[in-house]
Enzyme design. Structure first.
Site: not given
Length: 678
Positions: A181, A236
């Site tokens: 990430d 996301d």
């Protein structure tokens, strides 16, 4: 990328610049800011790993979409998913990775600088879970961030400055997949951070698939081939239509960058989580497969309905995603929310997605030539959801339900004459009627095949109390190739019908020359409408014809909270509060029926103060498909801007907010003091 469970979680807060970390003594000299820490260097003789991984898009599972950091994310869940992969046939269908996301570790490393699994969630450690997954013939994945901390607010340790040590630990546990990430990255160059972890993974000697979760902020598609096997192209996803649609639109233009071993990743699947309809989930799965996207299940399969397994297990659709040629589908057309996306397949066929973005059924059409097929007398057309074959003379068309997708695979086939002809069943679009009145509508059945459709009949059914009567022929002895059966209908709507959308079903029945009896059923929709009252009124007090929004529902008299209805705050632009209006999130479109009886629409528009100094949007007013007014690009630095339009004679007014050209982050847009004069 991870969000906190409030509307403010859309606002990315990356940490301080690298110099702040350096001053804290975390990384040493600036020239080696992202290098491994002392004592964690790779062994000089560590072998290089063959990069021939992910020759087709990875398939598997990740827990984040269904659990986030909640307590149900634990060893039992992960093992249960592995069991279901085998029991439900998902492993046999191609799913192989069972991946952990954030929150698997304790917030602090141990005295040796090693990551420590949470003993409550994973009492037997990570290696034991990996071993269990491997015992099922599956592969195991893990998560960390290319920063000092992961994305969760609890602040679990990231791998920045610990790349080689963490990679070695992952390899020792038997990790096969790393999701890396981008939170708390301290401003260190993205390519440097992600390349350092690539080198660290290679140094372990273990083949570990590498997923770059950089959110598309630094255009990884331009530099990450050879660094990772896949890279996130967007922020996301969340479990609602607007999010899925926005992400699809961002990912589609990146087709030239995808191929075997290097894939665009528009984030995980939401199928089975409950925030969309099965029709929308089939579209989600269809479009991800046409885009050659990784297929990572994001629902807790222990709780998922049977329909989720039916969607996720459709092997014909999976075969589109997993086609060895590795081409991502490209957009052929997209006018009016009628998308045609075509994907070239290794065998020379084309998979064609007819995707309906709109909130009502629409006919979507293209041709074999337009999707890249060679000229031929006729083609085989395989419906990948109905699992049926027909022949077409070259037209590829269907009436597609609202938010639906018809997915077909079209190929040159010498045996086309043995297949029944395809028929296209359609009707008037955009049907709006006022209660208590009788209107007309027209349906059409067209033979798309090279062979005739015989003994054709058509029927139309609707809600109880509605009277639907054909006023022209509803049968035909035969329809040769390209011929139509057009039927006019009287539709009498009961006087007491409440405003809203009502579904009708149009069914055509016919026989092929070989004697096969077939039916084709399509949905229709009539909107029962009421014009706004005479005088001036607030649209937020009226029911819209349709409303789409990127995050959360369109809010009435509140700002957009990105979650459930009513979770926003007062509409506030530049410190000015408005009691009435709409709160939306770009990209957004809200339609109202005006019935030709209104003349003016006015508002005070701008970005809501809750987004701080971020965001850009453009407001537009459309009348019957023509742009009537626009603000140009607005920023948070601007006070509320007046916007007005002449909508005289328009049947439908559409309020549109676009992202201003820089993506949708922070784009909470307000239609303050929105009024319509009729």
């Amino acid at each position: 990328m991870r969000y906190l469970p409030t509307r403010t979680t859309r606002h990315r807060v990356v940490g301080a610049l690298a110099t702040l970390l350096l001053s804290a003594g975390g990384l040493g000299a600036p020239a080696v800011a992202a290098a491994p820490v002392t004592g964690a260097e790779p062994a000089p003789a560590a072998p290089q790993v063959d990069d021939a991984q992910a020759l087709t898009p990875p398939m598997g599972f990740n827990n984040w979409n269904s659990t986030h950091c909640r307590a149900e994310f634990n060893e039992s869940m992960v093992k249960g998913i592995a069991d279901l992969f085998v029991e439900k046939g998902l492993k046999a269908a191609g799913y192989e990775y069972v991946n952990l996301d954030d929150c698997w570790a304790l917030p602090e490393r141990n005295a040796e600088g090693k990551l420590v699994p949470d003993p409550v969630r994973f009492p037997n450690g990570i290696k034991a879970v990996a071993d269990y997954v491997h015992s099922k013939g599956l592969k195991f994945g893990i998560y960390t961030s290319a920063g000092t901390k992961t994305c969760n607010e609890a602040g679990f340790p990231g791998a920045l400055g610990h790349e080689y040590s963490d990679a070695r630990q992952f390899a020792d546990w038997g990790v096969d997949y790393l999701k890396y990430d981008n939170c708390n990255n301290q401003g260190v160059d993205a390519e440097l951070r992600y390349t350092t972890m690539r080198d660290a993974l290679r140094a372990t000697g273990r083949p570990i698939l590498y997923s770059i979760c950089e959110w598309g902020e630094n255009k990884p598609w331009e530099w990450a081939k050879g660094v990772g096997q896949l890279w996130r192209t967007t922020g996301d996803i969340s479990d609602h239509w607007g999010s899925m649609l926005s992400i699809m639109k961002q990912n589609l233009p990146l087709a030239p960058y995808a191929g075997p071993g290097h894939w665009n990743d528009p984030d995980m699947l939401e199928v089975g989580n409950g925030g969309m309809t099965d029709t929308e989930y089939r579209s989600h799965f269809s479009m991800w497969s046409v885009m050659a996207a990784p297929l990572l299940i994001g629902s807790d399969l222990r709780k998922a309905p049977a329909s989720a397994f039916e969607i996720l297990g459709n092997r014909e659709v999976i075969a589109v995603d997993q086609d060895p040629l590795g081409k991502q589908g490209t957009v052929v057309s997209s006018e009016g929310g009628r998308w045609v996306v075509a994907k070239e397949m290794q065998d020379g066929s084309r998979t064609v997605a007819l995707f309906n973005e709109s909130g009502a059924p629409q006919r979507i059409a293209t041709t074999a030539k337009a999707v890249g097929l060679p000229s031929a007398p006729a083609y085989r057309m395989r419906d990948l959801w109905k699992h049926s074959d027909t022949n077409t003379a070259g037209t590829i068309a269907a009436t597609v339900p609202a938010h639906g997708t018809v997915l077909v695979r079209v190929s040159v086939d010498r045996k086309w004459a043995l297949l029944p002809p395809a028929v296209d069943v359609s009707a008037d679009e955009g049907l709006m009627r006022e209660a208590g009145r009788t209107g007309t509508l027209t349906t059409t059945v067209t033979d798309l095949g090279r062979t005739p459709a015989l003994a054709v009949s058509v029927s139309l059914t609707g809600p109880a109390g509605w009277k639907l009567r054909p006023t022209s022929p509803a049968t035909a002895a035969a329809l040769p190739s390209g011929r139509k059966l057009t039927t006019a209908w009287d539709a009498a709507i009961p006087a007491g019908a409440a405003p809203g959308a009502y579904d009708l079903t149009l069914t055509a029945s016919y026989r092929s020359p070989t004697g096969q009896r077939l039916t084709s059923t399509v949905p229709l929709r009539i909107q029962v409408v009421v014009a706004p009252p005479a005088g001036e009124s607030y649209p937020s007090d009226l029911g819209p014809l349709s409303a789409t929004n990127d995050w959360g529902p369109v809010e009435r008299d509140r700002s957009n909270g990105e979650g459930e209805a009513g979770d926003g705050g007062p509409i506030t632009i530049g410190g000015q509060v408005f009691a009435k209006g709409l709160g939306v999130h770009a990209a957004s479109a809200v339609e109202y029926y005006t019935g030709g009886k209104c003349s003016t629409l006015t508002a005070q528009v701008g970005l809501d103060d809750e987004t701080g100094t971020r965001g850009t949007v453009t407001f537009e007013i459309w009348a019957d498909g023509e742009k009537a007014a626009s603000t140009g690009v607005l920023t948070n630095a601007m006070p509320a801007q007046p916007l007005s339009a002449d909508v005289s004679g328009a049947e439908v007014v559409r309020l549109v907010v676009t992202d201003g050209g820089d993506g949708i982050s922070y784009d909470h847009a307000d239609w303050g003091d929105l009024r319509i004069g009729c």
